[in-house]
Design a protein around this motif. Sequence first.
Motif: not given
Length: 280
Positions: A37-57
């Motif tokens: 999913i992440m690879t597709s986002i970067i390759a096809k949309r090239r956003p200025y920023a991407i949030e990839v998760g959260s450090i939670v329990s």
Amino acid sequence: MNTRHFNRAVIKFFDVTLRDGLQSIPWVYTLPEKVNIMTSIIAKRRPYAIEVGSIVSPKILPQMADSIKLYKETELTTILAHNPSHVYMLTPTVKSVNTAFANDIKNISIISSVSDAFQKKNINKSLHETKKEIDSIMKIAQTVPNTLVKLYISCISECPISGEISNFTILNEILYYYYVHPELDEICLSDTSGTLQFNTFKYIIDGLIKRNVDIGKISLHLHNQPTSQDNLTTIIKYALTCGIYRYDVSYMPDIGGCSVTMDSKKMHGNLSYNRILDCL
């Protein structure tokens, strides 16, 4: 409200698919699936920023259990794609911020809201306690060179637990963070319930402008409004006219929302890239 002079290059997309999007889904994606999913986002949309998760329990959000592993994959993929995207991790507590920096995660997102009830259910802290936590987080962040910090302010307009929030309260909470923490790179106004009305939005943004707030620091995290698409379009167009160019979006359709605090039947998906671009 004429936005015809804007073009696509003006918009800064912050992709939240892998965090806010996936946290709303009951089944857990595998790490390889998230990498795809992440690879597709970067390759096809090239956003200025991407949030990839959260450090939670992982007991609270099993979907986020491998966020740090995904971040390390993101670093590699971003370099290979020669993409300048900033990569973020949601870190709601001092402990999670320390974990992020210990893993060389530079850019962090932190969370607050305008509703005490929401904050207590979401992270088990009052707004007063949250502000103290954010004070501590910002002190830590300032010791790490080149770190960007994004603050989400949830429940703009309505809290899914306690109901409608007064415009005066919302405006004052935004101003508090803007003036107390000028080092914030971004203040993101989140329409958690997907019920934000144009008149409320206009009151808030006009109020910020009157108080000389740097609107370039403001971003929007809006949710689809199935029964009020014209209202949503009006909000986006007015935001553009006022100089708000940063928008949270999801690459995958019909996902997104705070699963910790909301009934899944009441959640509305994040906006898509095209939903914003269609307003230009």
